[in-house]
Design an enzyme around this catalytic site. Structure first.
Site, PDB file in Angstrom:
ATOM      1  N   SER A 232      -0.749  -1.216  -2.453  1.00 15.83           N
ATOM      2  CA  SER A 232      -0.741  -0.648  -1.117  1.00 15.83           C
ATOM      3  C   SER A 232       0.705  -0.431  -0.686  1.00 15.83           C
ATOM      4  O   SER A 232       1.650  -0.713  -1.428  1.00 15.83           O
ATOM      5  CB  SER A 232      -1.439  -1.583  -0.127  1.00 15.83           C
ATOM      6  OG  SER A 232      -0.735  -2.812  -0.032  1.00 15.83           O
ATOM      7  N   LYS A 233       0.895   0.072   0.530  1.00 16.26           N
ATOM      8  CA  LYS A 233       2.242   0.355   1.014  1.00 16.26           C
ATOM      9  C   LYS A 233       3.113  -0.895   1.045  1.00 16.26           C
ATOM     10  O   LYS A 233       4.312  -0.835   0.812  1.00 16.26           O
ATOM     11  CB  LYS A 233       2.180   0.980   2.408  1.00 16.26           C
ATOM     12  CG  LYS A 233       1.688   2.428   2.402  1.00 16.26           C
ATOM     13  CD  LYS A 233       1.763   3.029   3.790  1.00 16.26           C
ATOM     14  CE  LYS A 233       1.321   4.484   3.771  1.00 16.26           C
ATOM     15  NZ  LYS A 233       1.392   5.109   5.111  1.00 16.26           N
ATOM     16  N   ARG A 234       2.498  -2.030   1.345  1.00 16.58           N
ATOM     17  CA  ARG A 234       3.296  -3.253   1.422  1.00 16.58           C
ATOM     18  C   ARG A 234       3.822  -3.672   0.050  1.00 16.58           C
ATOM     19  O   ARG A 234       4.781  -4.434  -0.059  1.00 16.58           O
ATOM     20  CB  ARG A 234       2.481  -4.393   2.031  1.00 16.58           C
ATOM     21  CG  ARG A 234       1.268  -4.799   1.227  1.00 16.58           C
ATOM     22  CD  ARG A 234       0.375  -5.767   2.007  1.00 16.58           C
ATOM     23  NE  ARG A 234      -0.868  -6.038   1.315  1.00 16.58           N
ATOM     24  CZ  ARG A 234      -1.017  -7.021   0.468  1.00 16.58           C
ATOM     25  NH1 ARG A 234      -0.010  -7.831   0.193  1.00 16.58           N
ATOM     26  NH2 ARG A 234      -2.195  -7.217  -0.119  1.00 16.58           N
ATOM     27  N   HIS A 235       3.185  -3.161  -1.038  1.00 11.63           N
ATOM     28  CA  HIS A 235       3.643  -3.469  -2.384  1.00 11.63           C
ATOM     29  C   HIS A 235       4.668  -2.457  -2.890  1.00 11.63           C
ATOM     30  O   HIS A 235       5.398  -2.730  -3.835  1.00 11.63           O
ATOM     31  CB  HIS A 235       2.467  -3.462  -3.375  1.00 11.63           C
ATOM     32  CG  HIS A 235       1.432  -4.500  -3.105  1.00 11.63           C
ATOM     33  ND1 HIS A 235       0.103  -4.200  -2.931  1.00 11.63           N
ATOM     34  CD2 HIS A 235       1.542  -5.839  -2.963  1.00 11.63           C
ATOM     35  CE1 HIS A 235      -0.572  -5.310  -2.713  1.00 11.63           C
ATOM     36  NE2 HIS A 235       0.274  -6.317  -2.715  1.00 11.63           N
TER      37      HIS A 235
END
Length: 467
Positions: A238-241
């Site tokens: 995801s974006k946080r990764h």
């Protein structure tokens, strides 16, 4: 046979690293075998596709150096061709009009659910030839009733699908627009695609696409379905990764070849080798050697690889890569022209810099004299050191030659006189004086790059900071 691969993104969002890895594997396979690489924009989702997303895909591919040999082709510009093939299939009986209403299909699913059967279309319109008033028909592909469809996948091996489990797929909607699976088939057929390399979330689409190609009398391409990329926590990326637009990596100062190197190694290996040039990637990569298991995104590994690729560049190459980031930091072209030699600056900085952004910020003091020192560094290293700065300015000002060796010798003699030979005790105050902070390349190298006049001016200016 000339090998031909393709990358076919949908412009409904940014180009992220999962898509880039698929593009990279397809590009490498074509390049190694002296084949062709096709770029195709699958933009039939008119509600979600945007020109901005298309432009970002093209810009990202150009930045990465994944240059295509044909295209970009746009599915929205091929509608006449899709209608032509639909008419051909309807005439041949491999496709048919389905007049079932939404209510009828819902009732069919409920009956199957009650019988604990897998919900699927039962083919009741295969033999219906009369239109139904008030119902705009869809077009369905007549899927084989018996046997199996076998996918010989280059990564997953032999995968078998029972034809009885595959119902008659809709290949054109009621408004006449063709569906994804149908457009892909026609495109791959027309463009001579020999190898389809894509994410393994498409594996279940493959038997249907193979059946349509076979119904058209075409030979299906070879398929290779690449496992997904997971986050460091083994969850969906995801974006946080880091599942952000590939262009954000450019903004953060990553080199394209470092990002490609990182993505290459997410699912493929060549012994213990970690760092690959583009030429090595082309020469060594084999799609058959890609691992079946999902790979985990490791941002620390990407940062390390970026540093390795920064160090591998020549001074001239690195200076050219760094220039846009310095401009972005407010150092204009005239200042770069008049200031220290940029190649000398990058040679001084590249051993420690992990990104071009980090390097650009570390280079700022070479082109913009600090107006004051970082408070913590000033208090720690300059308070009470006015006499040292005066002695250093006097000693250095008398040097007949201003080069790193001469400066080093002079600083050693100053250290012997002022701090029992401990260079660090005099180097840090002088470093804060010329750079504005306690972090810079080696002091002799820094002074040599700044030059005599600028270095001495900064030492004198720093005397005010000692108060």
């Amino acid at each position: 046979m000339t090998v031909c691969t393709r990358f076919a993104p949908s412009p409904t969002g940014y180009l992220h690293i999962g898509g880039v890895r698929t593009a990279l594997y397809s590009w490498l396979h074509a390049r190694r075998l002296k084949g062709r690489f096709v770029l195709r924009i699958e933009d039939t989702d008119l509600e979600r596709s945007t020109p901005e997303a298309t432009a970002a895909i093209l810009e990202g591919m150009e930045w990465l150096g994944l240059h295509w040999d044909a295209g970009p082709f746009y599915q929205t510009q091929r509608m006449d061709r899709y209608r032509e093939v639909l008419a051909q299939m309807l005439a041949a009986g491999s496709a048919y009009y389905c007049y079932c209403s939404k209510e009828e299909l819902e009732a069919m699913r409920e009956e199957q659910h009650a019988r604990k059967e897998k919900p699927r279309y039962d083919g009741r319109c295969r033999t219906r030839h009369e239109p139904r008033p008030g119902v705009q028909p869809v077009v369905r592909f007549r899927s084989p009733d018996r046997g199996e469809t076998v996918v010989e996948d280059l990564i997953h091996g032999t995968v078998r699908f029972q034809n009885a489990e595959l119902d008659d797929l809709i290949i054109a909607r009621a408004d006449g627009t063709p569906t994804y699976n149908f457009c892909v088939v026609v495109d791959d057929w027309d463009m001579g695609i020999t190898h389809v390399i894509r994410g393994d979330d498409h594996l279940n689409n493959t038997p249907r696409q193979m059946q349509i190609l076979q119904a058209l009398g075409a030979t299906p391409p070879v398929y290779a379905h690449v496992p997904m990329i997971l986050g460091p926590d083994k969850q969906k990326l995801s974006k946080r990764h880091g599942a952000v637009s590939v262009l954000e990596y450019r903004e953060e100062g990553y080199l394209p070849e470092a990002l490609l190197n990182f993505l290459l190694r997410l699912g493929w290996a060549h012994g213990d080798q970690e760092v690959f040039s583009i030429a090595e990637m082309i020469d060594l990569f084999r799609i058959e050697e890609v691992h079946r298991a999902a790979s985990a995104f490791n941002p620390e590994k990407l940062l390390w690889l970026n540093a390795q690729h920064i160090q591998a560049l020549t001074a001239a190459e690195l200076a050219e890569r760094l220039r846009p980031y310095l401009l972005r930091e407010g150092i204009d072209a005239a200042c770069l022209q008049a200031g220290p030699d940029l190649e000398a600056v990058v040679l001084a900085l590249r051993e420690r810099a992990k990104t071009l952004v980090e390097m650009a910020r570390g280079a700022l003091f070479f082109y913009r004299a600090p107006t004051e020192a970082v408070t913590a560094d000033r208090d720690k290293h300059l308070r009470g050191r006015a006499e040292l700065l005066q002695k250093a300015a006097a000693l250095l000002g008398e040097l007949p030659s201003w080069d790193a060796t001469s400066l080093h010798d002079a600083l050693q003699s100053l250290a012997a006189a002022e701090s029992e030979g401990k260079l660090g005790k005099i180097a840090q105050p002088l470093r804060v004086a010329v750079a504005g902070c306690a972090v810079s390349p080696p002091l002799d190298q820094t002074l040599a790059i700044l030059g005599r006049e600028e270095s001495l001016a900064r030492l004198r200016r720093a005397l005010a900071w000692t108060e």
